[in-house]
Structure formats: structure tokens, C-alpha cells
Enzyme design. Structure first.
Site, PDB file in Angstrom:
ATOM      1  N   ARG A  69      29.735  38.801  45.790  1.00  0.00           N
ATOM      2  CA  ARG A  69      28.430  38.260  45.410  1.00  0.00           C
ATOM      3  C   ARG A  69      27.523  38.116  46.608  1.00  0.00           C
ATOM      4  NH1 ARG A  69      29.717  33.167  41.703  1.00  0.00           N
ATOM      5  NH2 ARG A  69      31.712  33.927  40.959  1.00  0.00           N
TER       6      ARG A  69
ATOM      7  N   LYS B 248      42.069  37.594  32.940  1.00  0.00           N
ATOM      8  CA  LYS B 248      41.240  36.452  33.301  1.00  0.00           C
ATOM      9  C   LYS B 248      40.547  35.979  32.007  1.00  0.00           C
ATOM     10  CE  LYS B 248      37.168  35.586  36.104  1.00  0.00           C
ATOM     11  NZ  LYS B 248      36.783  35.481  37.504  1.00  0.00           N
TER      12      LYS B 248
ATOM     13  N   THR C 244      34.376  39.400  41.158  1.00  0.00           N
ATOM     14  CA  THR C 244      33.041  39.854  40.711  1.00  0.00           C
ATOM     15  C   THR C 244      32.918  41.373  40.832  1.00  0.00           C
ATOM     16  OG1 THR C 244      32.261  37.786  41.717  1.00  0.00           O
ATOM     17  CG2 THR C 244      30.611  39.141  40.657  1.00  0.00           C
TER      18      THR C 244
ATOM     19  N   GLU D 180      40.516  34.892  46.253  1.00  0.00           N
ATOM     20  CA  GLU D 180      39.609  35.888  45.648  1.00  0.00           C
ATOM     21  C   GLU D 180      38.255  35.784  46.328  1.00  0.00           C
ATOM     22  OE1 GLU D 180      39.217  35.391  41.369  1.00  0.00           O
ATOM     23  OE2 GLU D 180      37.206  36.244  41.448  1.00  0.00           O
TER      24      GLU D 180
HETATM   25  O1  ELE Z   1      32.409  36.604  39.013  1.00  0.00           O
HETATM   26  C1  ELE Z   1      33.617  36.543  38.958  1.00  0.00           C
HETATM   27  O2  ELE Z   1      34.380  37.516  39.010  1.00  0.00           O
HETATM   28  C2  ELE Z   1      34.204  35.243  38.882  1.00  0.00           C
HETATM   29  O3  ELE Z   1      35.341  35.135  39.246  1.00  0.00           O
HETATM   30  C3  ELE Z   1      33.423  34.104  38.407  1.00  0.00           C
HETATM   31  C4  ELE Z   1      34.049  32.859  38.958  1.00  0.00           C
HETATM   32  O4  ELE Z   1      35.378  32.851  38.607  1.00  0.00           O
HETATM   33  C5  ELE Z   1      33.426  31.603  38.510  1.00  0.00           C
HETATM   34  O5  ELE Z   1      32.068  31.639  38.749  1.00  0.00           O
HETATM   35  C6  ELE Z   1      34.028  30.433  39.175  1.00  0.00           C
HETATM   36  O6  ELE Z   1      33.682  29.368  38.417  1.00  0.00           O
HETATM   37  P1  ELE Z   1      33.667  27.874  38.955  1.00  0.00           P
HETATM   38  O7  ELE Z   1      35.055  27.545  39.455  1.00  0.00           O
HETATM   39  O8  ELE Z   1      33.265  27.085  37.773  1.00  0.00           O
HETATM   40  O9  ELE Z   1      32.667  27.844  40.071  1.00  0.00           O
END
Ligand code: ELE
Length: 213
Positions: free
Chosen positions: A49, A133, A73, A45
Site C-alpha cells: 500500500r 483470508k 494487498t 505481512e
Molecule cells: O489489503 C489487504 O490485503 C489487507 O490485508 C487488509 C488488511 O488486512 C486490513 O486492512 C487490516 O485490518 P485492520 O487490522 O482492521 O487494520
């Protein structure tokens, strides 16, 4: 919708961990995707960002056919269309809006929308979504919360993301209403910046050997 759920599951192919990637330099996209594929995590994915994200998706779609590139995102219908046009084979969003869902419904590309509360989940279920999700997972109640949802919302399965690591991923993956987890730990920013593909391949291998599949 059944078709799109099946399409999404086929693309994820039982992979236990979906790497969540933030790519600042488009030149990193292809070697990063190759390292993740080599480590056993072909479904990835790439989050929208960074300004490089759409070009990174395009580069991986074109140059790494073994990868299954998705976009993350995604906050709007416009993001959805741009990501799908760039070659994303699946789309992930942290939550949902009516506008995003309307755009997704017109596309063949499956959406994995985020939800955390029973009401959000029920709205998506009513629109035909069966795989969601769960974001931000740890901060929203984590595994105990997901276990509590399993009985009243038995038809829904989740891909928890946010605060998941190699340490807690096995507990999540052992839960029947969890399809896979998402996480950024397999591709740390510092290793991407340093072009440390060998280490990322090793982190991917470790993650790919966690159950499910
Ligand atoms: O913005 C989105 O669509 C996301 O997918 C957010 C991410 O999944 C998380 O920010 C990942 O989280 P960590 O593994 O804790 O770094």
C-alpha cells in the site's frame, strides 16, 4: 495445491496473529521486523500500500532471516510476481480475480486469497484452496458468519482480518475453522513512525501469547 496449503501452514507455524504492516519508510522495515520476531511473531505481512513496500520486503528477506516475510494487498498477477521476486514467502490478497489465481498457480509461493461469500469460497475451493483470508472480517459478519460457514463448508479454514484486536481475537481463535487472525493493531502507524520498537515488541508478545500454536 495440497503441497502449497501445507507450505503455507508450515510458514505460519501455528502463529495466532499475523501482523498486517504498512511501511512508509524503508528504513523502518528491518527494525520493525526484528521487533515482531523478538515479540514472537516471525510471520509478517507487508502490504503493497506504500511505494516503499517492495523495498521493505527485500530488506527484511535479506537482513532478517528469522522473519517469514509475506506480502499483502496483492491485487493482480503483476503485484504477485513483483512481491514474490522481492522475496515474499507467502502472498495475501483481499479477494481474488481469475488473473491473480492463474499467476499464483504458476508459482511455488503460496497464496492466501480473500473471500467472504459462500460462492467466492466455493470457487476457490474448486481451485484447490483450503485456507482463505476472510476480509473484512468484522464488517462481513464476523464470528457468527464464520461459525455458520463451518458446517456446509467444512473443509475450509480461515484467517479473518479486518476489525480484529486483542479484545476479540481470542473469540475468533477459539473457533475450530480459524487458523489465525490478521491485524494491524500490533504495529500502530504512530509507533512505526516514532521508531517505538520496544512497544511494538510488547504488543507482539501479547498477541503471540493468544492461543492456537
Ligand atoms: O489489503 C489487504 O490485503 C489487507 O490485508 C487488509 C488488511 O488486512 C486490513 O486492512 C487490516 O485490518 P485492520 O487490522 O482492521 O487494520
Amino acid at each position: 495445491m495440497k503441497n502449497k496449503t501445507e507450505k503455507l501452514l508450515a510458514l505460519l507455524d501455528g502463529q495466532p496473529v499475523i501482523p498486517v504492516l504498512k511501511i512508509g519508510d524503508v528504513a523502518h522495515a528491518v527494525p520493525l521486523a526484528r521487533a515482531l520476531v523478538a515479540g514472537g511473531l516471525p510471520a509478517i505481512e507487508i502490504t503493497l500500500r506504500t511505494p516503499a513496500a517492495l523495498d521493505a520486503i527485500r530488506a527484511v528477506a535479506k537482513e532478517v532471516p528469522e522473519a517469514v516475510v509475506g506480502a499483502g494487498t496483492i491485487l493482480s498477477g503483476e503485484d504477485f510476481v513483483k512481491a514474490a521476486d522481492a522475496g515474499s514467502r507467502f502472498i495475501v490478497s483481499p479477494g481474488s480475480t481469475p488473473e491473480l489465481l492463474e499467476t499464483a498457480e504458476k508459482s511455488d509461493v503460496p497464496l492466501l486469497p480473500g473471500a467472504t461469500t459462500p460462492s467466492e469460497i466455493m470457487v476457490l475451493q474448486a481451485r484447490g484452496y483450503e485456507i482463505l483470508k476472510f476480509f473484512p472480517a468484522e464488517q462481513s459478519g464476523g464470528l457468527p458468519f464464520l461459525k455458520a460457514l463451518a458446517s456446509p463448508l467444512a473443509a475450509i479454514r480461515f484467517c479473518p482480518t479486518g476489525g480484529i484486536s486483542l479484545k476479540n481475537a481470542p473469540d475468533y481463535l477459539a473457533q475450530p475453522n480459524i487458523v489465525c487472525v490478521g491485524g494491524s493493531w500490533v504495529a500502530p502507524d504512530a509507533d512505526i513512525e516514532a521508531g517505538n520498537w520496544q512497544r511494538i515488541e510488547e504488543l507482539a508478545r501479547e498477541a503471540s501469547q493468544l492461543k492456537k500454536r
